[in-house]
Design a protein around this motif. Structure first.
Motif, PDB file in Angstrom:
ATOM      1  N   LEU A 142     -36.926  16.566  -2.988  1.00 24.10           N
ATOM      2  CA  LEU A 142     -37.281  15.072  -2.934  1.00 24.10           C
ATOM      3  C   LEU A 142     -37.956  14.786  -1.617  1.00 24.10           C
ATOM      4  O   LEU A 142     -38.654  13.900  -1.417  1.00 24.10           O
ATOM      5  N   THR A 143     -37.349  15.562  -0.695  1.00 26.69           N
ATOM      6  CA  THR A 143     -37.702  15.184   0.680  1.00 26.69           C
ATOM      7  C   THR A 143     -38.642  16.144   1.396  1.00 26.69           C
ATOM      8  O   THR A 143     -38.550  16.282   2.646  1.00 26.69           O
ATOM      9  N   ALA A 144     -39.210  17.062   0.610  1.00 31.94           N
ATOM     10  CA  ALA A 144     -40.386  17.986   1.137  1.00 31.94           C
ATOM     11  C   ALA A 144     -41.163  17.514   2.177  1.00 31.94           C
ATOM     12  O   ALA A 144     -41.699  16.177   1.905  1.00 31.94           O
ATOM     13  N   ALA A 145     -41.585  18.434   3.097  1.00 30.66           N
ATOM     14  CA  ALA A 145     -42.315  17.582   4.180  1.00 30.66           C
ATOM     15  C   ALA A 145     -43.800  17.263   3.813  1.00 30.66           C
ATOM     16  O   ALA A 145     -44.202  17.799   2.858  1.00 30.66           O
ATOM     17  N   TYR A 146     -44.522  16.464   4.460  1.00 30.90           N
ATOM     18  CA  TYR A 146     -45.799  16.138   4.172  1.00 30.90           C
ATOM     19  C   TYR A 146     -46.820  17.187   4.270  1.00 30.90           C
ATOM     20  O   TYR A 146     -46.530  18.327   4.913  1.00 30.90           O
ATOM     21  N   ASP A 147     -47.976  17.395   3.690  1.00 26.82           N
ATOM     22  CA  ASP A 147     -48.779  18.431   3.876  1.00 26.82           C
ATOM     23  C   ASP A 147     -49.319  18.801   5.145  1.00 26.82           C
ATOM     24  O   ASP A 147     -49.503  17.695   6.027  1.00 26.82           O
ATOM     25  N   SER A 148     -49.272  19.992   5.663  1.00 26.31           N
ATOM     26  CA  SER A 148     -49.429  20.210   7.175  1.00 26.31           C
ATOM     27  C   SER A 148     -50.988  20.792   7.129  1.00 26.31           C
ATOM     28  O   SER A 148     -51.250  21.455   8.195  1.00 26.31           O
ATOM     29  N   SER A 149     -51.749  20.610   6.166  1.00 28.34           N
ATOM     30  CA  SER A 149     -53.147  21.309   6.196  1.00 28.34           C
ATOM     31  C   SER A 149     -53.845  20.496   7.288  1.00 28.34           C
ATOM     32  O   SER A 149     -55.068  21.373   7.683  1.00 28.34           O
ATOM     33  N   HIS A 150     -53.319  19.175   7.710  1.00 29.76           N
ATOM     34  CA  HIS A 150     -54.211  18.849   8.947  1.00 29.76           C
ATOM     35  C   HIS A 150     -53.425  18.950  10.338  1.00 29.76           C
ATOM     36  O   HIS A 150     -53.692  17.992  11.311  1.00 29.76           O
ATOM     37  N   ASP A 151     -52.457  19.708  10.480  1.00 29.33           N
ATOM     38  CA  ASP A 151     -51.634  19.719  11.535  1.00 29.33           C
ATOM     39  C   ASP A 151     -52.344  20.247  12.995  1.00 29.33           C
ATOM     40  O   ASP A 151     -51.962  19.938  14.127  1.00 29.33           O
ATOM     41  N   ASP A 152     -53.393  20.744  12.609  1.00 27.94           N
ATOM     42  CA  ASP A 152     -54.358  21.307  13.805  1.00 27.94           C
ATOM     43  C   ASP A 152     -55.550  20.025  14.069  1.00 27.94           C
ATOM     44  O   ASP A 152     -56.233  20.329  14.933  1.00 27.94           O
ATOM     45  N   PHE A 153     -55.268  18.879  13.685  1.00 26.83           N
ATOM     46  CA  PHE A 153     -56.176  17.877  14.113  1.00 26.83           C
ATOM     47  C   PHE A 153     -56.199  17.577  15.601  1.00 26.83           C
ATOM     48  O   PHE A 153     -55.098  17.790  16.154  1.00 26.83           O
ATOM     49  N   ASP A 154     -57.321  17.353  16.264  1.00 29.32           N
ATOM     50  CA  ASP A 154     -57.354  17.259  17.727  1.00 29.32           C
ATOM     51  C   ASP A 154     -57.168  15.769  17.877  1.00 29.32           C
ATOM     52  O   ASP A 154     -57.795  14.952  18.275  1.00 29.32           O
ATOM     53  N   LYS A 199     -39.817  12.585   6.814  1.00 27.81           N
ATOM     54  CA  LYS A 199     -40.618  13.816   6.254  1.00 27.81           C
ATOM     55  C   LYS A 199     -41.455  14.440   7.297  1.00 27.81           C
ATOM     56  O   LYS A 199     -42.374  15.529   6.915  1.00 27.81           O
ATOM     57  N   CYS A 200     -41.893  14.077   8.446  1.00 30.33           N
ATOM     58  CA  CYS A 200     -42.830  14.664   9.252  1.00 30.33           C
ATOM     59  C   CYS A 200     -42.252  15.688  10.065  1.00 30.33           C
ATOM     60  O   CYS A 200     -41.042  15.912  10.227  1.00 30.33           O
ATOM     61  N   ASN A 201     -43.015  16.915  10.000  1.00 28.57           N
ATOM     62  CA  ASN A 201     -42.708  17.938  10.899  1.00 28.57           C
ATOM     63  C   ASN A 201     -42.959  17.282  12.369  1.00 28.57           C
ATOM     64  O   ASN A 201     -43.442  16.583  12.731  1.00 28.57           O
ATOM     65  N   GLN A 202     -42.599  18.445  13.528  1.00 30.96           N
ATOM     66  CA  GLN A 202     -42.929  17.830  14.673  1.00 30.96           C
ATOM     67  C   GLN A 202     -44.392  17.723  15.216  1.00 30.96           C
ATOM     68  O   GLN A 202     -44.594  16.802  16.114  1.00 30.96           O
ATOM     69  N   VAL A 203     -45.146  18.365  14.758  1.00 31.08           N
ATOM     70  CA  VAL A 203     -46.500  18.381  14.941  1.00 31.08           C
ATOM     71  C   VAL A 203     -47.248  17.007  14.643  1.00 31.08           C
ATOM     72  O   VAL A 203     -47.846  16.230  15.143  1.00 31.08           O
ATOM     73  N   GLN A 204     -46.634  16.611  13.275  1.00 30.92           N
ATOM     74  CA  GLN A 204     -47.000  15.395  12.774  1.00 30.92           C
ATOM     75  C   GLN A 204     -46.487  14.071  13.522  1.00 30.92           C
ATOM     76  O   GLN A 204     -47.102  13.178  13.887  1.00 30.92           O
TER      77      GLN A 204
END
Length: 247
Positions: A142-154, A199-204
């Motif tokens: 239920l609490t899976a993290a958000y999609d990380s595909s754009h975590d490399d965004f500048d 649900k955000c990771n540290q990068v987000q």
């Protein structure tokens, strides 16, 4: 969502380990003797006067008073298990021994009683650990993290470019000037705002922190527009910005 089977296996593997305390508030006073305050009516009255700005505060009283509004609004969502235990002890003492003081505290910090029902549920709750790995797996899903595909965004490049920053805000608030990046982030902002980026990771969290800071500093009108759009009642901004402050 990444492989849920692997996540469940990890959950089952660690379910018996002691829970790590997530001391979102300063853990400095986690050893504070709340029961002593609850049992001593004189101390309890003094803390009540401190919290109500009717008397002097000790160092810990001053620090406790700072977190009362946020803890009340969020039902102590940022408290560690130890802090929740301390808060329940002291507040229940106010309710049973000094009910007029407790009513005055509620009136001061929640005059419209917006948060009373949820906070009452928190006071009646417990922090017993779940023992079922299957239940925890369900919660993981239920609490899976958000999609990380754009975590490399500048994000550093964005905050340096005021025009690009305006376009992002136009996408987030007005559904205009959207591109692949802003559209990707936009879909998660409402939930992230309401759940303090749970649900955000540290990068987000870092991306959102830098974005909000840039709006505040460079485009204050757009910041107010952004905040009013996602938090019209002013309930979520403080918990969110506190949660991402150290990212």
């Amino acid at each position: 969502m990444h492989c849920i089977v692997v996540l469940c296996a990890l959950v089952v593997a660690v379910v018996a380990r002691p829970e790590e305390e997530l001391a979102f508030y300063n853990p400095q006073y986690d050893s504070f003797n709340a029961q002593e305050v609850a049992d001593n009516i004189r101390l309890l009255k003094n803390y009540g006067k401190c919290f109500l700005d009717q008397g002097p505060c000790t160092a810990e009283g001053t620090d406790f008073k700072k977190v009362i509004p946020d803890a009340l609004r969020t039902s102590c969502a940022r408290c560690s298990p130890k802090q929740r235990e301390l808060i329940r002890t002291v507040i229940k003492a106010f309710q049973t021994k000094l009910p007029e003081t407790w009513d005055a505290l509620v009136k001061k910090n929640d005059p419209e009683l917006k948060y009373k029902a949820d906070f009452d549920k928190f006071l009646q709750g417990t922090d017993m650990k779940m023992k079922s790995g299957f239940v925890l797996c369900f919660l993981v899903a239920l609490t899976a993290a958000y999609d990380s595909s754009h975590d490399d965004f500048d994000i550093d490049g964005l905050v340096k470019n005021t025009d690009a920053l305006k376009k992002f805000n136009n996408c987030f608030v007005h559904d205009t000037d959207c591109d692949d990046n802003s559209s990707h982030f936009k879909k998660d902002i409402p939930e992230a705002y309401q759940q303090a980026c749970a649900k955000c990771n540290q990068v987000q969290k870092h991306i959102l922190k830098k974005y909000i800071q840039a709006l505040k500093e460079k485009l204050p009108e757009q910041y107010q527009e952004f905040k009013n759009h996602y938090d019209p009642e002013g309930k979520y901004t403080l918990p969110l910005e506190t949660a991402i402050a150290t990212a």
